[in-house]
Design a protein around this motif. Structure first.
Motif, PDB file in Angstrom:
ATOM      1  N   LEU A 120       9.019   7.256   1.091  1.00 32.43           N
ATOM      2  CA  LEU A 120       7.784   6.888   1.785  1.00 32.43           C
ATOM      3  C   LEU A 120       7.434   7.859   2.905  1.00 32.43           C
ATOM      4  CD1 LEU A 120       8.370   3.022   2.111  1.00 32.43           C
ATOM      5  CD2 LEU A 120       6.891   4.194   0.466  1.00 32.43           C
ATOM      6  N   ASP A 121       8.251   8.891   3.096  1.00 39.52           N
ATOM      7  CA  ASP A 121       8.075   9.875   4.172  1.00 39.52           C
ATOM      8  C   ASP A 121       8.154   9.209   5.539  1.00 39.52           C
ATOM      9  OD1 ASP A 121       7.753  12.452   5.178  1.00 39.52           O
ATOM     10  OD2 ASP A 121       5.569  12.264   5.284  1.00 39.52           O
ATOM     11  N   LYS A 122       9.093   8.267   5.658  1.00 44.06           N
ATOM     12  CA  LYS A 122       9.326   7.605   6.930  1.00 44.06           C
ATOM     13  C   LYS A 122      10.743   7.918   7.409  1.00 44.06           C
ATOM     14  CE  LYS A 122       6.033   3.849   6.059  1.00 44.06           C
ATOM     15  NZ  LYS A 122       5.030   4.329   7.022  1.00 44.06           N
ATOM     16  N   ALA A 123      10.987   7.640   8.679  1.00 48.15           N
ATOM     17  CA  ALA A 123      12.305   7.860   9.264  1.00 48.15           C
ATOM     18  C   ALA A 123      13.058   6.532   9.309  1.00 48.15           C
ATOM     19  CB  ALA A 123      12.167   8.429  10.675  1.00 48.15           C
ATOM     20  N   ASP A 124      14.376   6.612   9.365  1.00 43.34           N
ATOM     21  CA  ASP A 124      15.189   5.408   9.385  1.00 43.34           C
ATOM     22  C   ASP A 124      16.075   5.357  10.618  1.00 43.34           C
ATOM     23  OD1 ASP A 124      18.182   6.346   8.753  1.00 43.34           O
ATOM     24  OD2 ASP A 124      16.833   7.515   7.480  1.00 43.34           O
TER      25      ASP A 124
ATOM     26  N   GLY B  99       3.404   6.155  -5.824  1.00 42.32           N
ATOM     27  CA  GLY B  99       3.525   6.095  -7.274  1.00 42.32           C
ATOM     28  C   GLY B  99       4.218   4.881  -7.848  1.00 42.32           C
ATOM     29  N   ALA B 100       4.653   3.951  -7.001  1.00 36.78           N
ATOM     30  CA  ALA B 100       5.354   2.768  -7.502  1.00 36.78           C
ATOM     31  C   ALA B 100       4.383   1.757  -8.101  1.00 36.78           C
ATOM     32  CB  ALA B 100       6.145   2.110  -6.371  1.00 36.78           C
ATOM     33  N   GLU B 101       4.861   1.043  -9.115  1.00 40.51           N
ATOM     34  CA  GLU B 101       4.144  -0.121  -9.620  1.00 40.51           C
ATOM     35  C   GLU B 101       4.538  -1.305  -8.743  1.00 40.51           C
ATOM     36  OE1 GLU B 101       1.942  -0.203 -12.084  1.00 40.51           O
ATOM     37  OE2 GLU B 101       2.163   1.934 -12.603  1.00 40.51           O
TER      38      GLU B 101
ATOM     39  N   LEU C 195      -4.878   1.736  -6.415  1.00 39.65           N
ATOM     40  CA  LEU C 195      -4.968   0.279  -6.507  1.00 39.65           C
ATOM     41  C   LEU C 195      -4.656  -0.227  -7.913  1.00 39.65           C
ATOM     42  CD1 LEU C 195      -5.614  -2.140  -4.684  1.00 39.65           C
ATOM     43  CD2 LEU C 195      -7.980  -2.005  -5.502  1.00 39.65           C
ATOM     44  N   SER C 196      -4.867   0.614  -8.909  1.00 37.45           N
ATOM     45  CA  SER C 196      -4.565   0.197 -10.283  1.00 37.45           C
ATOM     46  C   SER C 196      -3.071  -0.050 -10.485  1.00 37.45           C
ATOM     47  CB  SER C 196      -5.062   1.256 -11.273  1.00 37.45           C
ATOM     48  OG  SER C 196      -4.284   2.442 -11.190  1.00 37.45           O
ATOM     49  N   ARG C 197      -2.240   0.437  -9.572  1.00 36.81           N
ATOM     50  CA  ARG C 197      -0.792   0.223  -9.669  1.00 36.81           C
ATOM     51  C   ARG C 197      -0.333  -1.051  -8.965  1.00 36.81           C
ATOM     52  NH1 ARG C 197      -0.812   6.092  -9.091  1.00 36.81           N
ATOM     53  NH2 ARG C 197      -0.434   6.022  -6.830  1.00 36.81           N
TER      54      ARG C 197
ATOM     55  N   GLN D 271       0.821  -1.214   0.000  1.00 38.79           N
ATOM     56  CA  GLN D 271       0.000   0.000   0.000  1.00 38.79           C
ATOM     57  C   GLN D 271       0.851   1.259   0.000  1.00 38.79           C
ATOM     58  OE1 GLN D 271      -2.986   0.302   3.158  1.00 38.79           O
ATOM     59  NE2 GLN D 271      -2.703   2.534   3.197  1.00 38.79           N
ATOM     60  N   VAL D 272       1.871   1.317   0.864  1.00 36.40           N
ATOM     61  CA  VAL D 272       2.621   2.564   0.982  1.00 36.40           C
ATOM     62  C   VAL D 272       3.467   2.829  -0.257  1.00 36.40           C
ATOM     63  CG1 VAL D 272       2.593   2.585   3.507  1.00 36.40           C
ATOM     64  CG2 VAL D 272       4.495   1.469   2.327  1.00 36.40           C
ATOM     65  N   PHE D 273       3.999   1.783  -0.886  1.00 34.54           N
ATOM     66  CA  PHE D 273       4.767   2.000  -2.103  1.00 34.54           C
ATOM     67  C   PHE D 273       3.858   2.424  -3.253  1.00 34.54           C
ATOM     68  CE2 PHE D 273       8.310  -0.207  -0.039  1.00 34.54           C
ATOM     69  CZ  PHE D 273       9.387   0.535  -0.519  1.00 34.54           C
ATOM     70  N   ALA D 274       2.696   1.789  -3.380  1.00 35.25           N
ATOM     71  CA  ALA D 274       1.755   2.187  -4.427  1.00 35.25           C
ATOM     72  C   ALA D 274       1.288   3.620  -4.226  1.00 35.25           C
ATOM     73  CB  ALA D 274       0.567   1.231  -4.464  1.00 35.25           C
TER      74      ALA D 274
END
Length: 269
Positions: free
Chosen positions: A161-165, A13-15, A54-56, A7-10
Motif C-alpha cells: 500500500l506504500d505505507k510505513a509500519d 489491484g486487490a479484489e 471501483l469495478s474491483r 479504497q487503498v487495497f482496490a
C-alpha cells in the motif's frame, strides 16, 4: 475507515469485498469509495480511472457472503468490544482457516479479542489512520498468539500500500492511541479551563512542535465519540490519567461528534 481501507487495497489491484449492515449503509460506503477515488485521481494518485478501480470492489450485506478464501479480512466496526467479538466470530466461520483476520481497533486488547477465536494465531491488529488514503502509517499490533508468518504477511500488505509500519506488542492503546489520546485529552482540559481558544491550542502544536494537525482538530476528524470510547477504555485499564474531561462528555451527549456530525471543536461543512 472501512471505506478508506477498501479504497487503498482496490487502488493497488486487490479484489475487495465490503460488508455493510444493510443496503442503505452499502450505498453510503459506495459513495464514500467513489468520492475517495475521484479525489485521488484529481491529485494524480490513482493508477487507472475511478471507474476501473471501483469495478474491483463488491458490496454485500452479510458476512456469510464473503469469498471463502480471501487473503485478508480487516474488521473495522466501531470500538465496542461486544460488537467486534460478534463480527470476528462470524468472520472466522465464513472464511478458510488460512485467511489472515485483522482488527482495525485503535485501543482494544488483541489478546482479549483473539481469545474468542478458534485460530488466534492468524489474528492481529492492523490499525489504519484517518483519512486512510493519505495517511502513511499502519500500526501492526501483535497478539500473544500471532504467528510470525501472519506478521510478515501484514507487513508485506502495508508495504504494498506504500505505507510505513510500526510493530508493537499488545498493550492498552498500543503506541499511537495512548499518546494521541493523552495529548487530545489535555488539549480539551485546557479549552475547558479557558487557557485559550481551540485554534490557538492547535496552532501552538502545529507551529511549535511541527504537528501536521493540532489535537482538537484531530479529535474532530477521529470523532469525539470514538475518542471518548478510547479514553474510557484506557481509564479502566491504565488509570485516572485517561479520565475524559466533562467538556468531551458534554459534546458527545449533544451530538457534537466532529466532522461527521458537522460540529465538534470546529464547525464543519
Amino acid at each position: 475507515m472501512g471505506s478508506g481501507i477498501a479504497q487503498v487495497f482496490a487502488a493497488v489491484g486487490a479484489e475487495v469485498t465490503v460488508v455493510e449492515s444493510d443496503t442503505i449503509a452499502a450505498k453510503g460506503a459506495l459513495t464514500r469509495v467513489e468520492t475517495g477515488l475521484r479525489r485521488a485521481a484529481e491529485r494524480g494518485k490513482l493508477d487507472g480511472t475511478p471507474t476501473q478501480v471501483l469495478s474491483r470492489v463488491d458490496f454485500v450485506t452479510e458476512i456469510s457472503s464473503l469469498p471463502r478464501r480471501p487473503d485478508l479480512v480487516v474488521e473495522a466496526v466501531p470500538e465496542a468490544p461486544e460488537l467486534k467479538v460478534r463480527v470476528l466470530t462470524a468472520v472466522e466461520l465464513a472464511v478458510a482457516t488460512d485467511t489472515v483476520v485483522a482488527t482495525n481497533t485503535s485501543s482494544l486488547s488483541i489478546a482479549e479479542l483473539g481469545a474468542v477465536l478458534v485460530h488466534p494465531d492468524r489474528f492481529l491488529g492492523m490499525h489504519f489512520f484517518n483519512p486512510v488514503p493519505v495517511s502513511k502509517l499502519v500500526e501492526i499490533v501483535l497478539g500473544p498468539n500471532t504467528s510470525d508468518a501472519v506478521r510478515d504477511k501484514a507487513l508485506a500488505w502495508v508495504h504494498l500500500l506504500d505505507k510505513a509500519d510500526v510493530v508493537v506488542r499488545d498493550s492498552p492503546g498500543f503506541a499511537t492511541s495512548r499518546l494521541g489520546v493523552m495529548l487530545g485529552l489535555e488539549a480539551i482540559r485546557m479549552l475547558e479551563e479557558g487557557v485559550t481558544d481551540a485554534e490557538s491550542i492547535d496552532r501552538a502544536m502545529e507551529l511549535g512542535y511541527g504537528h501536521p494537525m493540532g489535537p482538537l482538530r484531530s479529535t474532530d476528524l477521529v470523532g469525539l465519540d470514538v475518542r471518548l470510547a478510547i479514553a474510557e477504555y484506557l481509564e479502566r485499564t491504565l488509570g485516572d490519567r485517561f479520565a475524559p474531561p466533562k467538556l468531551l462528555r458534554d459534546k458527545v451527549e449533544r451530538g457534537e461528534l466532529g466532522r461527521k456530525s458537522g460540529r465538534g471543536f470546529y464547525p464543519w461543512n
